[in-house]
Design an enzyme around this catalytic site. Structure first.
Site, PDB file in Angstrom:
ATOM      1  N   TYR A  48       4.591  -6.635   2.649  1.00  0.00           N
ATOM      2  CA  TYR A  48       4.219  -5.472   1.838  1.00  0.00           C
ATOM      3  C   TYR A  48       3.859  -5.836   0.378  1.00  0.00           C
ATOM      4  O   TYR A  48       4.605  -6.550  -0.286  1.00  0.00           O
ATOM      5  CB  TYR A  48       5.340  -4.405   1.825  1.00  0.00           C
ATOM      6  CG  TYR A  48       5.092  -3.455   0.691  1.00  0.00           C
ATOM      7  CD1 TYR A  48       4.058  -2.527   0.800  1.00  0.00           C
ATOM      8  CD2 TYR A  48       5.753  -3.577  -0.521  1.00  0.00           C
ATOM      9  CE1 TYR A  48       3.720  -1.714  -0.263  1.00  0.00           C
ATOM     10  CE2 TYR A  48       5.427  -2.768  -1.592  1.00  0.00           C
ATOM     11  CZ  TYR A  48       4.413  -1.846  -1.455  1.00  0.00           C
ATOM     12  OH  TYR A  48       4.058  -1.068  -2.510  1.00  0.00           O
ATOM     13  N   ASP A  57      10.514  -4.269  -3.870  1.00  0.00           N
ATOM     14  CA  ASP A  57      10.288  -3.112  -2.989  1.00  0.00           C
ATOM     15  C   ASP A  57      10.312  -3.559  -1.526  1.00  0.00           C
ATOM     16  O   ASP A  57       9.504  -4.399  -1.119  1.00  0.00           O
ATOM     17  CB  ASP A  57       8.903  -2.514  -3.339  1.00  0.00           C
ATOM     18  CG  ASP A  57       8.650  -1.167  -2.691  1.00  0.00           C
ATOM     19  OD1 ASP A  57       9.434  -0.760  -1.818  1.00  0.00           O
ATOM     20  OD2 ASP A  57       7.650  -0.514  -3.073  1.00  0.00           O
ATOM     21  N   HIS A 105       9.980  -1.364   0.964  1.00  0.00           N
ATOM     22  CA  HIS A 105       9.052  -0.428   1.619  1.00  0.00           C
ATOM     23  C   HIS A 105       9.576   0.111   2.948  1.00  0.00           C
ATOM     24  O   HIS A 105       8.838   0.157   3.948  1.00  0.00           O
ATOM     25  CB  HIS A 105       7.671  -1.083   1.781  1.00  0.00           C
ATOM     26  CG  HIS A 105       6.557  -0.217   1.295  1.00  0.00           C
ATOM     27  ND1 HIS A 105       5.540   0.211   2.093  1.00  0.00           N
ATOM     28  CD2 HIS A 105       6.317   0.322   0.083  1.00  0.00           C
ATOM     29  CE1 HIS A 105       4.714   0.970   1.409  1.00  0.00           C
ATOM     30  NE2 HIS A 105       5.163   1.052   0.171  1.00  0.00           N
ATOM     31  N   ASN A 107      -2.569  10.268  -1.770  1.00  0.00           N
ATOM     32  CA  ASN A 107      -3.286   9.060  -1.341  1.00  0.00           C
ATOM     33  C   ASN A 107      -3.566   9.059   0.158  1.00  0.00           C
ATOM     34  O   ASN A 107      -2.675   9.247   0.973  1.00  0.00           O
ATOM     35  CB  ASN A 107      -2.459   7.812  -1.720  1.00  0.00           C
ATOM     36  CG  ASN A 107      -3.285   6.550  -1.648  1.00  0.00           C
ATOM     37  OD1 ASN A 107      -4.506   6.591  -1.819  1.00  0.00           O
ATOM     38  ND2 ASN A 107      -2.647   5.428  -1.378  1.00  0.00           N
ATOM     39  N   HIS A 138       7.347   7.393  -9.389  1.00  0.00           N
ATOM     40  CA  HIS A 138       6.289   6.685  -8.671  1.00  0.00           C
ATOM     41  C   HIS A 138       5.030   6.665  -9.536  1.00  0.00           C
ATOM     42  O   HIS A 138       4.649   7.696 -10.090  1.00  0.00           O
ATOM     43  CB  HIS A 138       6.016   7.440  -7.366  1.00  0.00           C
ATOM     44  CG  HIS A 138       5.138   6.736  -6.400  1.00  0.00           C
ATOM     45  ND1 HIS A 138       4.234   7.414  -5.630  1.00  0.00           N
ATOM     46  CD2 HIS A 138       5.041   5.439  -6.059  1.00  0.00           C
ATOM     47  CE1 HIS A 138       3.604   6.549  -4.843  1.00  0.00           C
ATOM     48  NE2 HIS A 138       4.080   5.350  -5.079  1.00  0.00           N
ATOM     49  N   GLU A 164       9.756   7.742  -3.356  1.00  0.00           N
ATOM     50  CA  GLU A 164       8.319   7.964  -3.588  1.00  0.00           C
ATOM     51  C   GLU A 164       7.693   8.845  -2.503  1.00  0.00           C
ATOM     52  O   GLU A 164       6.667   9.464  -2.744  1.00  0.00           O
ATOM     53  CB  GLU A 164       7.577   6.627  -3.711  1.00  0.00           C
ATOM     54  CG  GLU A 164       7.592   5.804  -2.446  1.00  0.00           C
ATOM     55  CD  GLU A 164       6.958   4.429  -2.613  1.00  0.00           C
ATOM     56  OE1 GLU A 164       7.154   3.801  -3.656  1.00  0.00           O
ATOM     57  OE2 GLU A 164       6.278   3.998  -1.675  1.00  0.00           O
TER      58      GLU A 164
HETATM   59  C1  GCO Z   1       5.033   1.757  -4.865  1.00  0.00           C
HETATM   60  C2  GCO Z   1       4.637   2.183  -3.500  1.00  0.00           C
HETATM   61  C3  GCO Z   1       3.173   2.241  -3.255  1.00  0.00           C
HETATM   62  C4  GCO Z   1       2.877   2.868  -1.884  1.00  0.00           C
HETATM   63  C5  GCO Z   1       1.680   3.744  -1.963  1.00  0.00           C
HETATM   64  C6  GCO Z   1       1.327   4.396  -0.662  1.00  0.00           C
HETATM   65  O1  GCO Z   1       6.174   1.381  -5.023  1.00  0.00           O
HETATM   66  O2  GCO Z   1       4.207   1.847  -5.762  1.00  0.00           O
HETATM   67  O3  GCO Z   1       5.399   1.542  -2.535  1.00  0.00           O
HETATM   68  O4  GCO Z   1       2.612   0.994  -3.444  1.00  0.00           O
HETATM   69  O5  GCO Z   1       2.674   1.904  -0.913  1.00  0.00           O
HETATM   70  O6  GCO Z   1       1.890   4.694  -2.940  1.00  0.00           O
HETATM   71  O7  GCO Z   1       0.211   5.203  -0.806  1.00  0.00           O
HETATM   72 MG    MG Z   2       7.393   1.645  -3.395  1.00  0.00          MG
END
Ligand code: GCO
Ligand code: MG
Length: 408
Positions: free
Chosen positions: A160, A215, A217, A37, A317, A267
């Protein structure tokens, strides 16, 4: 048997999917995903310039040796770009293997351990009411698990995973309006003060059977993460994801000493060497690698087996940026893995996406049912692919209120 061509395609409906097609002298072909990504053009270039020319003439059945050849041969090892490129090759070779054996991949791994793999969806809300509506929507669809993210009052921009606009559930992962990232502002104190109470309210509103995930993050420091984990204990989360920056394999010790909340991480990992200590020291409960980013089926299966020795379950993921090929590879591992936990899954199945990647994989009542077709069970329509091309996009960055750059 020999590989005769390796073609790279980039593009898709609202995504820059990087798809590798490996063709053989026996007519059988395999498909793999190298979509990283926001850096998609780089994995495509790695595949085109180095990997494709080196694949021609190799025996596609020798997937282990081919994996070792690219991994060791690169000399400068690991990293998401290289590992996603190797991941695509590996997926395509397993796809060929399954087609040759006339077996779905899960049978080659050891057969199904379950019918239907539990998935979780993303419920989001700009505020708590909005979030409750979003959760209700998934509960009505039969989901047994949801990840919940909610706006924080007073936070200068969306926290987030949350859209700034009420009721808006659009894909917040890639911003295709340009290459320069949007800047979001974050405040850990506001988040830590608000979120535990918000999560408790969510817990009290829905059935105790609903699995709730959250999450962070990577945004809290180890001490903050430990305090946060302790404060969310009454919620009974299914998992707390990425509470600390993922690179630090010791950061979770403090959290473990203060809380029994299940921790999910990984992830952003791209190899077993990013998580072997975390797993062996039993500092996590779920491993979140993606088959694409972490070198394909061959390498991820090693991570899954190591995790199994330490009671760590899988929670691959499955952000909306992953192509149906990556999700299929994960679905086969999910059907087999004795230590399967849950799969992140965001419905990709738009008519455009289904036309590009036809398959029989099915999501029903919060469970993912893997296709019984040989190999990965996903095809790729080259004619459809002609409709799409690469579109540059960006990923937001995060700053603290004083301007300090933080972890997105
Ligand atoms: C999740 C992740 C994603 C990431 C993304 C970054 O738990 O799915 O945190 O939302 O932010 O993959 O490119
Ligand atoms: Mg995540």
């Amino acid at each position: 048997m020999k590989i005769t061509a390796a073609k790279v395609f980039i593009g898709g409906p609202g995504k820059n999917y990087v798809t590798l097609k490996i063709e053989t002298d026996q007519g059988v072909y395999g498909l793999g995903d190298a979509t990283l990504n926001n850096r998609e053009s780089l994995t495509a270039k790695y595949l085109e310039d180095y990997i494709a020319p080196n694949l021609i003439g190799l025996d596609p059945r020798r997937s282990e040796d081919i994996w070792q050849f690219f991994y060791r041969g690169a000399y400068f090892r690991r990293g998401p770009i290289a590992m996603a490129a190797f991941g695509a090759v590996d997926m395509a070779l397993w796809d060929i293997k399954g087609k040759l054996a006339n077996m779905p991949l899960y049978d080659l791994f050891g057969g199904k351990s379950r019918e239907g793999a539990m998935v979780y969806a993303h419920a989001t809300g700009s505020d708590l009411e909005d979030l409750k509506d979003s959760i209700s929507y998934y509960v009505e669809q039969g989901y047994k698990a949801v990840r919940v993210q909610c706006g924080v009052p007073g936070m200068p921009s969306a926290s987030y995973g949350v859209s700034e606009t009420k009721g808006d559930v659009e894909n917040y992962i890639t911003d295709f309006s340009g290459i320069r990232p949007k800047v979001e502002v974050w405040d850990s104190d506001l988040y830590m003060r608000y979120m535990p109470k918000a999560l408790e309210e969510i817990r009290d509103t829905f059935s105790p059977d609903l699995h709730i995930l959250h999450d962070v993050h990577h945004r809290l420091l180890p001490r903050e993460a430990a305090a946060f984990a302790k404060s969310v204990e009454p919620v009974g989360l299914y998992w707390l994801e990425d509470p600390t920056p993922a690179e630090d394999q010791d950061a979770l010790r403090l959290l473990r000493q203060h809380s029994t909340v299940p921790v999910a991480i990984g992830e952003v990992f791209n190899s077993i060497f990013d998580c072997n200590k975390l797993i062996e020291n039993e500092l996590i409960d779920f491993i979140r690698v993606a088959v694409t980013y972490a070198g394909g089926i061959t390498h991820v299966k090693r991570i899954v087996d190591l995790a199994g020795l330490h009671h760590v379950r899988t929670g691959f993921h499955g952000a909306p940026s992953h192509s149906p090929l990556c999700m299929a590879a994960q679905a086969h591992l999910n059907a087999w893995a004795p230590n399967f936990g849950i799969q992140e899954y965001l419905v990709l199945g738009t008519p455009e996406c289904d036309a590009l990647f036809p398959s029989d994989h099915k999501m029903e009542n919060g469970l993912f049912h893997v296709s019984d077709a040989p190999g990965l069970g996903v095809d790729f329509d080259e004619k459809e692919a002609e409709r799409y091309s690469y579109v540059a996009g960006s990923h937001p960055v995060v700053r603290l209120q004083d301007g300090t750059l933080w972890n997105y």
